[in-house]
Design a protein around this motif. Sequence first.
Motif, PDB file in Angstrom:
ATOM      1  N   ALA A   1      16.017  32.765  47.659  1.00 20.25           N
ATOM      2  CA  ALA A   1      15.883  32.401  46.248  1.00 20.25           C
ATOM      3  C   ALA A   1      14.949  31.210  46.100  1.00 20.25           C
ATOM      4  O   ALA A   1      14.044  31.206  45.253  1.00 20.25           O
ATOM      5  CB  ALA A   1      17.260  32.089  45.655  1.00 20.25           C
TER       6      ALA A   1
ATOM      7  N   TYR B   1      11.291  32.293  46.617  1.00 19.16           N
ATOM      8  CA  TYR B   1      10.701  32.972  45.451  1.00 19.16           C
ATOM      9  C   TYR B   1      10.440  31.985  44.319  1.00 19.16           C
ATOM     10  O   TYR B   1       9.413  32.056  43.643  1.00 19.16           O
ATOM     11  CB  TYR B   1      11.621  34.087  44.956  1.00 19.16           C
ATOM     12  CG  TYR B   1      11.660  35.306  45.837  1.00 19.16           C
ATOM     13  CD1 TYR B   1      10.491  35.875  46.329  1.00 19.16           C
ATOM     14  CD2 TYR B   1      12.866  35.904  46.168  1.00 19.16           C
ATOM     15  CE1 TYR B   1      10.533  36.998  47.134  1.00 19.16           C
ATOM     16  CE2 TYR B   1      12.913  37.036  46.974  1.00 19.16           C
ATOM     17  CZ  TYR B   1      11.740  37.575  47.452  1.00 19.16           C
ATOM     18  OH  TYR B   1      11.780  38.685  48.245  1.00 19.16           O
ATOM     19  N   LEU B   2      11.369  31.076  44.087  1.00 19.24           N
ATOM     20  CA  LEU B   2      11.174  30.093  43.016  1.00 19.24           C
ATOM     21  C   LEU B   2       9.935  29.248  43.287  1.00 19.24           C
ATOM     22  O   LEU B   2       9.098  29.049  42.405  1.00 19.24           O
ATOM     23  CB  LEU B   2      12.404  29.183  42.897  1.00 19.24           C
ATOM     24  CG  LEU B   2      13.636  29.826  42.260  1.00 19.24           C
ATOM     25  CD1 LEU B   2      14.849  28.905  42.411  1.00 19.24           C
ATOM     26  CD2 LEU B   2      13.389  30.150  40.788  1.00 19.24           C
TER      27      LEU B   2
ATOM     28  N   VAL C   1      20.401  26.397  42.149  1.00 14.63           N
ATOM     29  CA  VAL C   1      20.347  27.721  42.765  1.00 14.63           C
ATOM     30  C   VAL C   1      21.714  28.103  43.331  1.00 14.63           C
ATOM     31  O   VAL C   1      22.218  27.452  44.245  1.00 14.63           O
ATOM     32  CB  VAL C   1      19.300  27.763  43.906  1.00 14.63           C
ATOM     33  CG1 VAL C   1      19.218  29.159  44.502  1.00 14.63           C
ATOM     34  CG2 VAL C   1      17.942  27.324  43.384  1.00 14.63           C
TER      35      VAL C   1
ATOM     36  N   LEU D   1      20.224  29.583  38.438  1.00 17.88           N
ATOM     37  CA  LEU D   1      20.005  30.912  38.998  1.00 17.88           C
ATOM     38  C   LEU D   1      21.325  31.484  39.494  1.00 17.88           C
ATOM     39  O   LEU D   1      21.996  30.886  40.337  1.00 17.88           O
ATOM     40  CB  LEU D   1      19.001  30.852  40.156  1.00 17.88           C
ATOM     41  CG  LEU D   1      18.565  32.226  40.693  1.00 17.88           C
ATOM     42  CD1 LEU D   1      17.536  32.862  39.775  1.00 17.88           C
ATOM     43  CD2 LEU D   1      18.008  32.122  42.094  1.00 17.88           C
TER      44      LEU D   1
ATOM     45  N   GLU E   1      14.024  38.528  43.449  1.00 12.96           N
ATOM     46  CA  GLU E   1      12.620  38.245  43.151  1.00 12.96           C
ATOM     47  C   GLU E   1      12.384  38.294  41.637  1.00 12.96           C
ATOM     48  O   GLU E   1      11.724  37.426  41.068  1.00 12.96           O
ATOM     49  CB  GLU E   1      11.723  39.257  43.889  1.00 12.96           C
ATOM     50  CG  GLU E   1      10.270  38.848  43.887  1.00 12.96           C
ATOM     51  CD  GLU E   1       9.465  39.508  45.003  1.00 12.96           C
ATOM     52  OE1 GLU E   1      10.028  40.319  45.768  1.00 12.96           O
ATOM     53  OE2 GLU E   1       8.263  39.210  45.102  1.00 12.96           O
TER      54      GLU E   1
ATOM     55  N   SER F   1      13.959  35.272  39.938  1.00 11.92           N
ATOM     56  CA  SER F   1      13.187  34.044  40.138  1.00 11.92           C
ATOM     57  C   SER F   1      11.960  34.017  39.234  1.00 11.92           C
ATOM     58  O   SER F   1      11.628  32.987  38.652  1.00 11.92           O
ATOM     59  CB  SER F   1      12.766  33.927  41.601  1.00 11.92           C
ATOM     60  OG  SER F   1      13.895  33.972  42.433  1.00 11.92           O
TER      61      SER F   1
END
Lengths: 336, 336
Positions: free
Chosen positions: A76, A79-80, A121, A148, A299, A302
């Motif tokens: 995560a 991707y962020l 996250v 997230l 994905e 994010s």
Amino acid sequence: MTIYDISKKAGVSIATVSRVLNGSPKVKEATRKKIMDIIEENEYTPNSSARAMGLKAMRTVGILCADSSDIFLAKAVYYLEQNLQAAGYESILCCTGYNLDTRKNYVNLILSKKVDALILVGSNFIGEAEQENQYIKDVSAKVPVMILNASYHHDNVYCILCDDMNSMYRAASEMYDSGIHDILYLYKALSYSGHKKLDGFKAAMENKKVKGYEKLILRIPEEVSGLENIADFVSDYATKDHRFHGVIAADDELGIAAVKYGQKNGLSIPGDLSVIGYNNSMLTECSTPELTSIDNQLETLSECLVSTLIGVLSGREMPQKTVFSGSLVKRKTTDF
Amino acid sequence: MTIYDISKKAGVSIATVSRVLNGSPKVKEATRKKIMDIIEENEYTPNSSARAMGLKAMRTVGILCADSSDIFLAKAVYYLEQNLQAAGYESILCCTGYNLDTRKNYVNLILSKKVDALILVGSNFIGEAEQENQYIKDVSAKVPVMILNASYHHDNVYCILCDDMNSMYRAASEMYDSGIHDILYLYKALSYSGHKKLDGFKAAMENKKVKGYEKLILRIPEEVSGLENIADFVSDYATKDHRFHGVIAADDELGIAAVKYGQKNGLSIPGDLSVIGYNNSMLTECSTPELTSIDNQLETLSECLVSTLIGVLSGREMPQKTVFSGSLVKRKTTDF
């Protein structure tokens, strides 16, 4: 032409374009060539990207996660960062551990580093008791807070999450409809998303009117660690008159442990035993046979989080909660 | 009593004590109890730890790594953060991607966040051409630079690394001495440590006077991704009159691909084919049978790096290069 245009034209994610621009070795040669061709045709040079605007003018986003060595959280964060970088933002990350008290200190630390927004996250940032979440309210008075994979409603707080309950509900229903009516549910800890997954499993069994399904919900104790030991724990459980022909696990590690349980007991997979994991992580590939798993669209989540953040920072009205659905990625541990 | 005393008394690493203090679920119950008992007996309270000295007084260390979703790098970052936190330092992390040009920007970003030292994680921070490393010289004029798992000699630069060449040399020699004289060496990219590993393999084969071993050095092309595809690539290679009864891989993913190659071709493991991976990561457990792997002592390296850093920051003379040896962790893919 922006990086967004390139990603649309190439039919790949912004993160992939960013990976190519950053020289990451993780992009297939064909994809890299496609992207570089589009860049050349359109006279886009990476230098004209947001990254080249100069660091001074750039905004910095703080990211907090509990533990960067957890493969789900690490993915995560990756991707962020890719999406933030592609959009012209720098990011800094602090890993807080799982203790809610130290969280507050970390929030203060990261704010002292002058960040323009904060991303939390993982669902373990939300406590069950309301006073545990006071720190989120406090910080949201200063900068926008993006979360997230958890839901928390408050001004200036924006949540992007996967509907874990519905994803699990659909996967369990699909396994049931394939003819497997005795399904073992395996889990370890119950975080926010852990609760949602279990609720989804229960709802599916209730809907199908499965009698006694509760007896096939198995919590692996925290002290049982190592996939072989977990497999043995499941074997013990199975010998105590618990019969099942399917296993759904709350994460891929437990799913692989279930595959190992089957192999230790001479069961053919998926003939005698079907297995579904959760997260669709790189571990699914390491399993033999490869593990069917629920993809929680990390994905996509994010990308959506970053575009929501950009909207918020530029003063636009943005949705405070965006929910995506997961999907079942079928491999060799199921045959439906 | 300090956190170091507790770790010594309990016979566990500082990182483990720190995990207990942070409420991480990743510690076995027995270990947690042992540590908590020592803490109680000695009237140590976590509040008296460095963490409670107050954030304002704390020093911040910047960590740079190429890609936080790489499991090797993620694990290194995790250990570093745990050790820094235990020693009373906060850390912030930036992920730079693999492009050397953007590195420099990230170094400037992280320095602007007022860090007292910089840690570079992974051998990909060192370029082969000397001018690529100018940014390290520049930043070392401002703050101490610590490098994990690569070697670069300069004032105010400190390197802590595993001797990958020697570790690979010993593992390959041990496989040879067990009677396996035709060993396939599998690798993908050649970073600094990738070169060292390959050199170690070659040196072992030279020392054993193995003829034609070069033909059994196989580079997996970047575009061949996915463990199944890599296994098929190895199968193709094997049918072209390349015979081998052992495989040594430069990382655990390639090692698992080799196991899958064996299974696809009806070879018993380790009877017909022995396999050794590298990194001793969590993937070793996911493989069936579980993968023998070379442990590069990441936890020890990280502890040493942090204690070296603390020495440097308190003005002591510290060694500029510290080298550890890796060890072979034997599981089910070898029987020597």
